[in-house]
Design an enzyme around this catalytic site. Structure first.
Site, mmCIF file in Angstrom:
data_model
loop_
_atom_site.group_PDB
_atom_site.id
_atom_site.type_symbol
_atom_site.label_atom_id
_atom_site.label_comp_id
_atom_site.label_asym_id
_atom_site.label_seq_id
_atom_site.Cartn_x
_atom_site.Cartn_y
_atom_site.Cartn_z
ATOM 1 N N GLY A 40 69.634 23.683 84.496
ATOM 2 C CA GLY A 40 68.765 23.125 83.398
ATOM 3 C C GLY A 40 69.888 22.518 82.390
ATOM 4 N N LEU A 43 68.297 22.662 75.468
ATOM 5 C CA LEU A 43 69.032 23.107 74.564
ATOM 6 C C LEU A 43 69.762 24.457 74.984
ATOM 7 C CD1 LEU A 43 66.779 22.801 71.350
ATOM 8 C CD2 LEU A 43 68.984 21.588 72.054
ATOM 9 N N ALA A 44 68.918 25.254 75.799
ATOM 10 C CA ALA A 44 69.607 26.698 76.119
ATOM 11 C C ALA A 44 70.588 26.313 77.273
ATOM 12 C CB ALA A 44 68.317 27.516 76.776
ATOM 13 N N GLY A 45 70.215 25.529 78.201
ATOM 14 C CA GLY A 45 71.304 25.325 79.321
ATOM 15 C C GLY A 45 72.640 24.505 78.662
ATOM 16 N N ARG A 337 49.608 28.627 65.162
ATOM 17 C CA ARG A 337 49.040 27.770 66.183
ATOM 18 C C ARG A 337 47.745 28.346 66.869
ATOM 19 N NH1 ARG A 337 54.607 25.437 68.520
ATOM 20 N NH2 ARG A 337 55.319 24.224 66.704
ATOM 21 N N HIS A 408 50.915 23.610 75.094
ATOM 22 C CA HIS A 408 52.262 23.201 74.663
ATOM 23 C C HIS A 408 53.346 23.786 75.303
ATOM 24 C CE1 HIS A 408 55.177 21.495 71.899
ATOM 25 N NE2 HIS A 408 55.375 22.505 71.390
ATOM 26 N N GLU A 432 62.923 29.086 76.993
ATOM 27 C CA GLU A 432 61.734 28.922 77.321
ATOM 28 C C GLU A 432 61.355 29.801 78.803
ATOM 29 O OE1 GLU A 432 57.423 26.505 77.314
ATOM 30 O OE2 GLU A 432 59.299 25.245 77.043
ATOM 31 N N ARG A 442 54.093 32.034 70.106
ATOM 32 C CA ARG A 442 55.117 31.462 69.280
ATOM 33 C C ARG A 442 54.913 30.812 68.194
ATOM 34 N NH1 ARG A 442 57.612 26.754 68.993
ATOM 35 N NH2 ARG A 442 56.831 25.731 70.482
ATOM 36 N N LEU A 448 63.367 25.759 69.405
ATOM 37 C CA LEU A 448 64.651 25.233 69.295
ATOM 38 C C LEU A 448 65.667 26.682 68.703
ATOM 39 C CD1 LEU A 448 63.791 21.976 67.545
ATOM 40 C CD2 LEU A 448 63.600 22.666 69.705
#
Length: 644
Positions: A40, A43-45, A337, A408, A432, A442, A448
Site C-alpha cells: 500500500g 499516506l501510511a505506506g 460525525r 466513509h 486505517e 473517528r 491523515l
C-alpha cells in the site's frame, strides 16, 4: 494467546519518549542488510516506505494502482489535525488527546492516542518542508479551521484537497528513494497472502494485475498499509478498488481483527440517486464550518419540497429546523460525525427528508455568503462547490446542498500493539488498516494525521526493535512455506475461475451491501443482526455455486480481481455482524437501538464492554474466537458523551 498491547509504564506524557529510548536499535551498517515489504502506498505506506529507506533499509513497496499517487488517501478533502495552538484559542496536546478519546466514545487506548497528539505537531513541519501548500493567513502564517468534535481551530488544510497535497508530499519523498535505489516499486500488483516461516511474517504472495503472474517476495518484516474496508457496504465514499483482501488474508493467517463493527458513517455526502451508482461522493466536513444543516419543520412542508411545489430558498426561517444547532448549542453544526449522521437519519425517518427521494437534508451557505461574500466562500471551498455542481447540476452558491450520511471510514482493522505489530510477529499494520487510535468514532481530520504519524514517526522506531531481535540473516526464499503459500493462492484463483454460474460478482456485492446497510449500518438491533447473519451465510453459499467469473488468470482480468475481493467481503461481513451482536451497547459509530438514553443518544456499558474486541480466525465456516483487551483509563474520566 494473551493480548499484550505493550503500552509503556509511566506518566502519559512520557510514555513515548521513554519507550523510544528503551527500543533496540539497528546500527546504520546493518540496516542495509534488512529487507522490508510495504503493501500500500497511501499516506501510511508512502511515508513509511520513504522513511525506512531514508534510514537505510531496503524496501519493496507494492500497490495495485498504476502509480503510488493514485492511492485513496488522495480523496481526503478537509484537513489534518495538529495541536499547534496557532490560533491561541486554548488548544494543546492534551486537549487534542482528550477530544480524540471522547470523540471515540472512550473505546481507544490512552497511550496510543496521546502519542498521536504528540507527534501531530511534527507532521505539519514535515509536510511544510516537503512543500505541501497549506492555506495561509494574510500575514503568511499557516491557517486553521474547525472540525467536528472540537471547540478549537486545529485543522490545517489545502482548500478541499488536503489529502491530495499531503500524498504528493509523501509521494515525492518516496520517489526520491526509488531514484536512489533504496525502494523497489511494484505497481499493478495485488497482495493475496502472507508467508509465515516459523510463525513469523517473512514474505507475501502477489498477483501481477496485467499478466496474472503469481510471485512470492521475501522480507524480514511485512507492513500492511492497505486502508479500510468500507466497501463491504458496496456504496461508500471509498474508491471502487478499495478492499479488505490484504488485511483479511493476514487475518486468516493468524492476525487478530479488532473491532470490525466500528464503521464511520459520514454525515455530509451527496445522497444516493439509484441502483445505478457504484460509489458515493463525500462533501468535506469542513463545509460545516460555514454551512448550516437544516430540515423543514413539518412533514407537510417536506412533501411540498419533494413534489416541487416549494423551493428550499422559499422556506421562511420560522419553517426551518436547524436541528444540530437546536439540539447541541455548544457545538452546533460541528458535532462529531456519528452524532450528525444519526440526527440526519432521524429527520428522514420522521418524514422531513428533502430531494426527490426524501432521503436528504440541507446544508445551506446563504448565511455565510451574506456574511463573508461569495468570493470569500469560493476561496475556501471553491473546488468542493464545483464538484457538487458537476455531480448534481445544482449551484450551491444559489441553493442549499442536499446531503445524507454514507459509509466513509472504518475504525476497526487488524489488532496491533503499541509498536503497530499485529498478533503475528513481523507483521505490522499502519493507518486505517489497523484499529488503534480512533475508538468507536473517528473525529474529522484525524485519518491523515494517523496515517502520517504511523509512517513518519512511529514505525521507523518500533520496526527496528523487532529487526534487531531477529538479526540480519537473509531470508530463505526457498523455504517450503513460500511455495505452499503460492500454491494456496493458485488453488483459490482456480476455484474462482471455475465459477460459471449466472449472477455477476457485482450483483453479489450489491446484495451484500444492502444487507450490511439495512441491518449493520447506522442503527443495529439484535433481531436485525441475527437476520443479517443468516442472509450473509446464504449469500456466500450461493456465491460459490452461482457466481460467474469470466476469463483466465494469465491476463488483465477485472472479473477475477473483483471476485476475490467480494469473496473476502462476504466473510468479513459476517464477522462484522458477529462483533455488532456481541457488543450489546451503543458507542460512537456502533449504535444499538436497545442501548440509548432517553434523548436518543448512544448509551455505553462501561462495566461490560470497555474492551477492544480482537477476533481470531479458527477455520473456514467456524465461529471466530473473541479475545478481549481491557481498556484502562487513568487520565480521563469516563462520562456520558455530550456535545450540548
Amino acid at each position: 494467546m494473551t493480548l499484550d498491547a505493550k503500552i509503556p509504564a509511566g506518566p502519559l506524557a512520557e510514555k513515548w519518549s521513554k519507550h523510544k529510548f528503551n527500543l533496540k536499535l539497528v546500527n546504520p551498517a546493518n540496516k542495509r542488510k534488512y529487507d522490508v515489504i510495504v503493501v500500500g502506498t497511501g499516506l501510511a505506506g508512502a511515508s513509511a516506505a520513504a522513511s525506512l529507506a531514508e534510514l537505510g533499509y531496503n524496501v519493496k513497496a507494492f500497490c495495485f494502482q498504476d502509480s503510488p499517487r493514485r492511492a485513496h488517501s488522495i480523496a481526503a478533502q478537509g484537513g489534518i489535525n495538529a495541536a499547534k495552538n496557532y490560533r491561541n484559542d486554548g488548544d494543546s496536546v492534551y486537549r487534542l488527546f482528550y477530544d480524540t478519546i471522547k470523540g471515540g466514545d472512550y473505546r481507544a487506548r490512552e497511550g496510543n492516542v496521546y502519542r498521536l497528539a504528540q507527534v501531530s505537531v511534527n507532521i505539519i513541519d514535515q509536510c511544510v518542508a516537503q512543500g505541501v501548500p497549506f492555506a495561509r493567513e494574510y500575514g503568511g502564517l499557516l491557517d486553521n479551521r474547525s472540525f467536528g468534535g472540537a471547540q478549537v481551530s486545529r485543522t490545517f488544510y489545502a482548500r478541499g484537497q488536503t489529502g491530495q497535497q499531503l500524498l504528493l508530499g509523501a509521494y515525492s519523498a518516496l520517489n526520491r528513494q526509488i531514484n536512489a535505489g533504496k525502494v523497489k516499486m511494484y505497481t499493478r500488483t495485488e497482495m493475496l497472502d502472507v508467508v509465515l516461516v516459523d510463525g513469523k511474517a517473512q514474505g507475501i504472495v502477489t498477483r501481477n494485475l496485467e499478466n496474472g503472474k503469481i510471485e512470492t517476495h521475501s522480507g524480514h518484516a511485512v507492513l500492511l498499509c492497505t486502508g479500510g474496508y468500507g466497501n463491504v457496504f458496496y456504496l461508500s465514499t471509498n474508491a471502487m478498488g478499495c478492499n479488505v483482501t490484504a488485511a483479511w488474508r493476514a487475518h486468516k493467517r493468524g492476525a487478530y481483527f479488532g473491532n470490525p463493527c466500528y464503521t464511520q458513517i459520514h454525515p455530509t455526502c451527496i445522497p444516493v440517486t439509484g441502483d445505478h451508482q457504484s460509489k458515493l461522493t463525500l462533501m468535506s466536513e469542513s463545509l460545516r464550518n460555514d454551512g448550516r444543516v437544516w430540515a423543514p419543520k413539518t412533514v407537510e412542508l417536506a412533501q411540498k419540497l419533494r413534489k416541487g411545489e416549494l423551493k428550499a430558498v422559499d422556506l421562511k426561517e420560522e419553517d426551518r429546523d436547524y436541528f444540530l444547532e437546536r439540539k447541541y448549542p455548544a457545538f452546533g453544526n460541528l458535532v462529531p460525525r456519528d452524532v450528525a449522521s444519526r440526527n440526519g437519519k432521524e429527520m428522514v425517518d420522521e418524514g422531513r427528508g428533502v430531494g426527490s427521494t426524501g432521503i436528504a437534508v440541507f446544508l445551506d451557505f446563504a448565511d455565510a455568503i451574506k456574511r463573508l461574500g461569495e468570493d470569500a466562500v469560493r476561496a475556501k471551498y471553491g473546488n468542493l462547490f464545483d464538484m457538487y455542481y458537476q455531480i448534481t447540476d445544482e449551484n450551491p452558491y444559489k441553493v442549499p446542498m442536499r446531503i445524507y450520511p454514507a459509509v466513509h471510514y472504518t475504525m476497526g482493522g487488524l489488532w496491533v500493539d503499541y509498536n503497530l505489530m499485529t498478533s503475528v510477529p513481523g507483521l505490522y499494520a499502519l493507518g486505517e488498516a489497523n484499529f488503534s487510535d480512533h475508538g468507536a468514532n473517528r473525529l474529522g481530520a484525524s485519518a491523515l494525521m494517523q496515517g502520517l504519524a504511523d509512517g513518519y514517526f512511529v514505525i521507523p522506531y518500533t520496526l527496528g526493535d523487532y529487526l534487531a531481535t531477529i538479526g540480519p540473516k537473509p531470508i530463505d526464499a526457498n523455504n517450503p512455506a513460500f511455495a505452499n503459500a503460492k500454491k494456496d493462492v493458485e488453488e483459490r484463483i482456480k476455484k474462482l475461475l471455475s465459477l460459471k454460474g449466472t449472477k455477476t460478482v457485482d450483483e453479489y456485492h450489491r446484495e451484500l451491501g444492502h444487507i450490511m446497510w439495512e441491518y449493520c449500518g447506522m442503527a443495529r438491533n439484535e433481531e436485525g443482526l441475527k437476520k443479517a447473519k443468516g442472509l450473509i451465510q446464504n449469500l456466500r453459499a450461493d456465491f460459490w455455486k452461482n457466481a460467474i467469473v469470466l476469463g483466465e488468470n494469465e491476463e488483465f482480468n477485472s472479473s477475477l480481481e473483483k471476485a476475490g475481493r467480494v469473496a473476502d467481503f462476504l466473510e468479513l461481513g459476517e464477522l462484522m455482524v458477529d462483533d455488532a451482536l456481541m457488543r450489546k451497547e451503543s458507542c460512537g459509530g456502533h449504535f444499538r437501538i436497545e442501548s440509548q438514553t432517553d434523548e436518543g443518544e448512544a448509551l455505553r456499558d462501561d462495566d461490560h464492554f470497555a474492551f477492544v474486541a480482537a477476533w481470531e480466525y479458527k477455520g473456514d465456516n467456524q465461529p471466530e474466537e473473541l479475545h478481549k483487551e481491557e481498556l484502562v483509563f487513568e487520565n480521563v474520566h469516563l462520562t456520558q458523551r455530550s456535545y450540548k
